[in-house]
Scaffold this motif. Structure first.
Motif, PDB file in Angstrom:
ATOM      1  N   PHE A 173       0.829  -1.204   0.000  1.00 18.33           N
ATOM      2  CA  PHE A 173       0.000   0.000   0.000  1.00 18.33           C
ATOM      3  C   PHE A 173       0.867   1.258   0.000  1.00 18.33           C
ATOM      4  CE2 PHE A 173      -1.297   3.214   3.176  1.00 18.33           C
ATOM      5  CZ  PHE A 173      -2.243   3.894   2.413  1.00 18.33           C
ATOM      6  N   LEU A 174       1.839   1.313   0.907  1.00 16.60           N
ATOM      7  CA  LEU A 174       2.692   2.502   1.002  1.00 16.60           C
ATOM      8  C   LEU A 174       3.516   2.706  -0.266  1.00 16.60           C
ATOM      9  CD1 LEU A 174       3.935   2.248   4.700  1.00 16.60           C
ATOM     10  CD2 LEU A 174       2.362   3.945   3.733  1.00 16.60           C
ATOM     11  N   PHE A 175       4.039   1.599  -0.816  1.00 16.56           N
ATOM     12  CA  PHE A 175       4.870   1.709  -2.014  1.00 16.56           C
ATOM     13  C   PHE A 175       4.059   2.290  -3.176  1.00 16.56           C
ATOM     14  CE2 PHE A 175       6.308  -0.010  -6.076  1.00 16.56           C
ATOM     15  CZ  PHE A 175       7.633   0.406  -6.089  1.00 16.56           C
ATOM     16  N   ILE A 176       2.870   1.737  -3.410  1.00  8.57           N
ATOM     17  CA  ILE A 176       2.063   2.211  -4.542  1.00  8.57           C
ATOM     18  C   ILE A 176       1.540   3.621  -4.276  1.00  8.57           C
ATOM     19  CG2 ILE A 176      -0.010   1.786  -5.913  1.00  8.57           C
ATOM     20  CD1 ILE A 176       0.380  -1.203  -5.373  1.00  8.57           C
ATOM     21  N   PHE A 177       1.091   3.876  -3.041  1.00 12.23           N
ATOM     22  CA  PHE A 177       0.519   5.186  -2.715  1.00 12.23           C
ATOM     23  C   PHE A 177       1.561   6.290  -2.852  1.00 12.23           C
ATOM     24  CE2 PHE A 177      -1.047   8.608  -0.044  1.00 12.23           C
ATOM     25  CZ  PHE A 177      -2.407   8.608  -0.321  1.00 12.23           C
ATOM     26  N   ILE A 178       2.748   6.064  -2.295  1.00  8.78           N
ATOM     27  CA  ILE A 178       3.799   7.091  -2.336  1.00  8.78           C
ATOM     28  C   ILE A 178       4.345   7.267  -3.753  1.00  8.78           C
ATOM     29  CG2 ILE A 178       6.133   7.654  -1.542  1.00  8.78           C
ATOM     30  CD1 ILE A 178       5.388   6.247   1.110  1.00  8.78           C
ATOM     31  N   ASN A 179       4.474   6.145  -4.478  1.00  7.62           N
ATOM     32  CA  ASN A 179       5.081   6.208  -5.804  1.00  7.62           C
ATOM     33  C   ASN A 179       4.073   6.324  -6.946  1.00  7.62           C
ATOM     34  OD1 ASN A 179       8.146   5.664  -5.478  1.00  7.62           O
ATOM     35  ND2 ASN A 179       7.179   4.147  -4.146  1.00  7.62           N
ATOM     36  N   ALA A 180       2.803   6.591  -6.606  1.00  5.03           N
ATOM     37  CA  ALA A 180       1.776   6.725  -7.645  1.00  5.03           C
ATOM     38  C   ALA A 180       2.148   7.754  -8.714  1.00  5.03           C
ATOM     39  CB  ALA A 180       0.429   7.071  -7.008  1.00  5.03           C
ATOM     40  N   PRO A 181       2.677   8.940  -8.339  1.00  6.94           N
ATOM     41  CA  PRO A 181       3.073   9.892  -9.392  1.00  6.94           C
ATOM     42  C   PRO A 181       4.174   9.335 -10.297  1.00  6.94           C
ATOM     43  CG  PRO A 181       2.926  10.987  -7.262  1.00  6.94           C
ATOM     44  CD  PRO A 181       2.843   9.517  -6.989  1.00  6.94           C
ATOM     45  N   ASN A 182       5.133   8.620  -9.700  1.00  9.38           N
ATOM     46  CA  ASN A 182       6.213   8.037 -10.507  1.00  9.38           C
ATOM     47  C   ASN A 182       5.690   6.938 -11.423  1.00  9.38           C
ATOM     48  OD1 ASN A 182       8.118   9.684  -9.200  1.00  9.38           O
ATOM     49  ND2 ASN A 182       8.360   8.202  -7.541  1.00  9.38           N
ATOM     50  N   LEU A 183       4.763   6.110 -10.897  1.00  6.44           N
ATOM     51  CA  LEU A 183       4.170   5.057 -11.727  1.00  6.44           C
ATOM     52  C   LEU A 183       3.424   5.670 -12.910  1.00  6.44           C
ATOM     53  CD1 LEU A 183       2.737   2.625  -9.002  1.00  6.44           C
ATOM     54  CD2 LEU A 183       4.667   2.191 -10.513  1.00  6.44           C
ATOM     55  N   ALA A 184       2.653   6.704 -12.638  1.00  3.51           N
ATOM     56  CA  ALA A 184       1.881   7.346 -13.705  1.00  3.51           C
ATOM     57  C   ALA A 184       2.805   7.967 -14.754  1.00  3.51           C
ATOM     58  CB  ALA A 184       0.966   8.411 -13.103  1.00  3.51           C
ATOM     59  N   ARG A 185       3.896   8.599 -14.307  1.00  2.40           N
ATOM     60  CA  ARG A 185       4.852   9.169 -15.275  1.00  2.40           C
ATOM     61  C   ARG A 185       5.535   8.070 -16.079  1.00  2.40           C
ATOM     62  NH1 ARG A 185       5.865  13.033 -11.171  1.00  2.40           N
ATOM     63  NH2 ARG A 185       7.492  11.710 -10.263  1.00  2.40           N
TER      64      ARG A 185
ATOM     65  N   ASP B  36       1.112   8.615 -18.397  1.00  3.29           N
ATOM     66  CA  ASP B  36      -0.188   9.258 -18.221  1.00  3.29           C
ATOM     67  C   ASP B  36      -0.318   9.715 -16.771  1.00  3.29           C
ATOM     68  OD1 ASP B  36      -2.775  10.131 -18.232  1.00  3.29           O
ATOM     69  OD2 ASP B  36      -3.645   8.300 -19.060  1.00  3.29           O
ATOM     70  N   THR B  37       0.063  10.974 -16.499  1.00  4.10           N
ATOM     71  CA  THR B  37       0.081  11.491 -15.128  1.00  4.10           C
ATOM     72  C   THR B  37      -1.314  11.626 -14.533  1.00  4.10           C
ATOM     73  OG1 THR B  37       0.137  13.745 -16.028  1.00  4.10           O
ATOM     74  CG2 THR B  37       2.253  12.724 -15.453  1.00  4.10           C
ATOM     75  N   GLU B  38      -2.350  11.615 -15.371  1.00  5.68           N
ATOM     76  CA  GLU B  38      -3.715  11.724 -14.861  1.00  5.68           C
ATOM     77  C   GLU B  38      -4.156  10.469 -14.116  1.00  5.68           C
ATOM     78  OE1 GLU B  38      -6.713  13.878 -17.292  1.00  5.68           O
ATOM     79  OE2 GLU B  38      -5.184  13.771 -18.866  1.00  5.68           O
ATOM     80  N   LEU B  39      -3.359   9.419 -14.169  1.00  5.48           N
ATOM     81  CA  LEU B  39      -3.682   8.178 -13.456  1.00  5.48           C
ATOM     82  C   LEU B  39      -3.182   8.196 -12.009  1.00  5.48           C
ATOM     83  CD1 LEU B  39      -2.887   5.563 -16.234  1.00  5.48           C
ATOM     84  CD2 LEU B  39      -5.140   6.040 -15.273  1.00  5.48           C
ATOM     85  N   THR B  40      -2.535   9.251 -11.585  1.00  8.57           N
ATOM     86  CA  THR B  40      -1.938   9.296 -10.244  1.00  8.57           C
ATOM     87  C   THR B  40      -2.961   9.035  -9.141  1.00  8.57           C
ATOM     88  OG1 THR B  40      -0.218  10.842 -10.968  1.00  8.57           O
ATOM     89  CG2 THR B  40      -0.664  10.719  -8.605  1.00  8.57           C
ATOM     90  N   SER B  41      -4.063   9.766  -9.168  1.00 11.19           N
ATOM     91  CA  SER B  41      -5.072   9.586  -8.111  1.00 11.19           C
ATOM     92  C   SER B  41      -5.702   8.197  -8.184  1.00 11.19           C
ATOM     93  CB  SER B  41      -6.155  10.667  -8.226  1.00 11.19           C
ATOM     94  OG  SER B  41      -6.802  10.590  -9.490  1.00 11.19           O
ATOM     95  N   THR B  42      -5.820   7.657  -9.381  1.00 14.49           N
ATOM     96  CA  THR B  42      -6.373   6.306  -9.533  1.00 14.49           C
ATOM     97  C   THR B  42      -5.477   5.279  -8.862  1.00 14.49           C
ATOM     98  OG1 THR B  42      -7.421   6.900 -11.636  1.00 14.49           O
ATOM     99  CG2 THR B  42      -7.080   4.553 -11.207  1.00 14.49           C
ATOM    100  N   TYR B  43      -4.177   5.413  -9.044  1.00 14.41           N
ATOM    101  CA  TYR B  43      -3.247   4.460  -8.428  1.00 14.41           C
ATOM    102  C   TYR B  43      -3.229   4.603  -6.913  1.00 14.41           C
ATOM    103  CZ  TYR B  43      -1.538   3.088 -13.009  1.00 14.41           C
ATOM    104  OH  TYR B  43      -1.461   2.578 -14.270  1.00 14.41           O
ATOM    105  N   ARG B  44      -3.432   5.811  -6.425  1.00 14.66           N
ATOM    106  CA  ARG B  44      -3.484   5.991  -4.967  1.00 14.66           C
ATOM    107  C   ARG B  44      -4.722   5.313  -4.383  1.00 14.66           C
ATOM    108  NH1 ARG B  44      -1.037  12.125  -4.723  1.00 14.66           N
ATOM    109  NH2 ARG B  44       1.091  11.479  -4.185  1.00 14.66           N
ATOM    110  N   MET B  45      -5.836   5.432  -5.071  1.00 13.10           N
ATOM    111  CA  MET B  45      -7.039   4.731  -4.597  1.00 13.10           C
ATOM    112  C   MET B  45      -6.855   3.217  -4.689  1.00 13.10           C
ATOM    113  SD  MET B  45     -10.388   6.849  -5.871  1.00 13.10           S
ATOM    114  CE  MET B  45     -11.428   5.715  -4.963  1.00 13.10           C
ATOM    115  N   THR B  46      -6.191   2.765  -5.724  1.00 12.25           N
ATOM    116  CA  THR B  46      -5.941   1.332  -5.897  1.00 12.25           C
ATOM    117  C   THR B  46      -5.075   0.789  -4.769  1.00 12.25           C
ATOM    118  OG1 THR B  46      -6.075   1.590  -8.305  1.00 12.25           O
ATOM    119  CG2 THR B  46      -5.023  -0.412  -7.485  1.00 12.25           C
ATOM    120  N   ALA B  47      -4.113   1.575  -4.327  1.00 12.78           N
ATOM    121  CA  ALA B  47      -3.220   1.136  -3.254  1.00 12.78           C
ATOM    122  C   ALA B  47      -3.988   0.798  -1.991  1.00 12.78           C
ATOM    123  CB  ALA B  47      -2.189   2.230  -2.968  1.00 12.78           C
ATOM    124  N   VAL B  48      -5.063   1.557  -1.712  1.00 16.64           N
ATOM    125  CA  VAL B  48      -5.842   1.348  -0.481  1.00 16.64           C
ATOM    126  C   VAL B  48      -6.460  -0.048  -0.452  1.00 16.64           C
ATOM    127  CG1 VAL B  48      -7.809   2.187   0.868  1.00 16.64           C
ATOM    128  CG2 VAL B  48      -6.291   3.816  -0.285  1.00 16.64           C
TER     129      VAL B  48
END
Length: 533
Positions: free
Chosen positions: A103-115, A119-131
């Motif tokens: 959870f912490l890895f995906i939530f913290i690194n969501a902006p990096n994953l999206a970049r 597609d940086t617009e996926l950042t918030s989606t990945y943070r919700m997915t981490a939960v």
């Protein structure tokens, strides 16, 4: 193990297999209305988050429960006692730490994953997915505890409940997004939210069953807690068991991180690349449906495959193995060729246009390769070669990742289709080779009737082409197209099976393994059973 215990174990495995088949059908089916409602862009957004959610579901359904079930069985064998203090609580803490870390890895690194994906617009989606990973510990622990007692019903019920709720909420969200013309990126948020609610509902059901069945005297104890062994089993055995259920998932995971950047390098704009990946992902539900057809009948025969049975009943053991592989090869081959023949019409029916038909016809070859690979891998796992098959699947993932990076910038989505076929061809080759090495007396090629398969495919192909030529001008709307697709699938598939039966592709014993065997034997004409023993 007594005969009653063995019978209970087999029935439980078959129950889980049935629940798994239904779950796969639901998982494949809901993507079609999802694409229709949100378009290729919305479908692209969903497919960018689905592999991560899929990993969560596999960990909670197969990986961690398998490891917990193993620990539970070992404690029973050693006459240990499972209490809250020495079993459930420490395992819950271990799972909480592991999934909390994810959870912490995906939530913290969501902006990096999206970049990284492009597609940086996926950042918030990945943070919700981490939960959603925070729902895994208790869900997996309870499933594993029940499976360790050979009670597969609670897992099956929780799996179907989770999937039904997830699919219902996701389709409802897609309708709302479509009607109110909301941002399609919200479908990613909806996917994460639906998965979390589905997991929560499944957990509630398991808690109720757990409290009902758990003997109160087992809630306390003073036994020593083997922390290191628990951690090692969860990490190694659980991860390996999960990976063995991720053949298609790891392929999609590679596409998530490499396809969009590759399409941008191919020369497409970001909008065009997103649409192209959405079109390419149309193949996933169709491949999944073909995989269910190509491998489920075969896998249903495998719960009693083990090293012990190989020694005690070698003749029956080899008969079941050959039957499993035969069904997988013949059914997957028919499904693959049939879908290639009708793919343009199916594409228009399901996704409203024929975009990507040529590339997706190539991708459909995955049905045959994946079905045979899954069946062969399941046999190897039944014989105890779990880590080896997981290694093969991991190898296919890396081949797909590298091939995508090499081919997509030059060939577009065609390159990704080629990469998928190459990676699954490698997986199919190595699993069959390993199966032949571990079971040198299998001699599968001797019972595979190439002539019957070729003739049956030829008859089916001529029938489908001829029928399409007759009715093509009449298919003026989706309703007529639906009727035609259903008719041609049923009659073409029936003709294919009829030809196999008449041309001696199966022995009588193998036909009797199939559903509706009494009816099918009326059309049977083939060699005697003793020719395959």
């Amino acid at each position: 193990m007594s005969r009653n215990e063995t019978s209970q174990l087999v029935r439980g495995a078959l129950l889980l297999t049935g629940a798994g088949i239904l779950s796969k059908l639901l998982s494949a089916g809901y993507r079609i209305p999802l694409q229709n409602l949100t378009g290729d862009i919305g479908y692209y957004v969903y497919q960018q988050v689905y592999p991560i959610l899929g990993i969560m579901m596999v960990l909670s359904l197969y990986g961690y429960p398998a490891a917990i079930s193993k620990l539970r069985s070992e404690m029973d064998t050693n006459k240990g006692r499972q209490t809250l203090r020495n079993f459930y609580f420490p395992l819950f803490l271990i799972l909480l730490v592991l999934n909390g870390a994810l959870f912490l890895f995906i939530f913290i690194n969501a902006p990096n994953l999206a970049r990284w994906i492009g597609d940086t617009e996926l950042t918030s989606t990945y943070r919700m997915t981490a939960v959603v990973f925070l729902f895994v510990p208790l869900l997996a622990l309870l499933r594993g505890g029940f499976q360790g007692e050979q009670k597969m019903g609670p897992t099956a019920v929780s799996q179907i409940t989770e999937q039904l709720i997830r699919v219902s909420l996701l389709i409802t969200a897609a309708i709302v997004i479509s009607v109110q013309q909301l941002d399609v990126y919200k479908i990613g948020h909806a996917a994460a939210l639906a998965s979390g609610i589905g997991a929560l509902a499944a957990t509630v059901i398991l808690i109720i069953l757990f409290l009902k069945n758990m003997p109160w005297r087992h809630w306390k104890g003073s036994e020593v807690i083997p922390w290191s062994y628990y951690v090692r089993t969860i990490l190694l055995f659980g991860a390996v068991a999960a990976l063995n259920h991720m053949v298609l998932l790891v392929i999609q995971f590679a596409d998530t991180f490499t396809l969009l950047p590759g399409l941008l390098n191919f020369g497409l704009s970001k909008q065009e690349a997103m649409e192209a990946k959405g079109v390419f992902d149309r193949g996933q539900p169709l491949i999944q449906l073909g995989l269910v057809l190509g491998s489920s009948f075969a896998l249903a025969l495998l719960p009693n495959i083990s090293r012990t049975r190989l020694v005690q009943e070698p003749a029956l053991f080899y008969q079941d193995i050959r039957g499993s592989l035969l069904f997988s090869v013949y059914l997957a081959l028919g499904a693959t060729i049939g879908l290639i023949l009708i793919f343009r019409d199916a594409n228009i029916l399901l996704f409203q246009n024929d975009q990507g038909t040529a590339e997706l016809r190539l991708l459909v070859v995955s049905i045959f390769l994946c079905s045979v690979s899954v069946t062969a891998a399941a046999i190897l796992q039944g014989l105890g070669h779990v880590k080896r098959t997981a290694g093969f699947i991991l190898g296919a993932f890396f081949i797909k990742w590298i091939a995508n990076q090499l081919l997509v910038p030059f060939l577009g989505i065609t390159g990704s289709a080629v990469a998928t076929v190459l990676s699954l061809l490698l997986l199919c080759t190595v699993t069959l080779y390993e199966l032949r090495r571990k079971l040198p007396h299998l001699q599968f090629r001797k019972v595979l009737n190439f002539r019957a398969a070729a003739l049956a495919l030829s008859v089916m192909t001529l029938y489908v082409i001829g029928m399409h030529a007759l009715v093509a001008d009449l298919l003026t709307n989706r309703l007529l197209l639906l009727g035609y697709i259903v008719w041609i699938a049923l009659t073409g598939g029936g003709l294919y099976v009829f030809c196999l039966l008449r041309l001696g592709a199966f022995s009588k014993k193998e036909v009797r393994m199939l559903p509706f065997s009494t009816f099918l034997l009326r059309f049977y004409k083939g060699r005697e059973d003793n020719e395959r023993n």
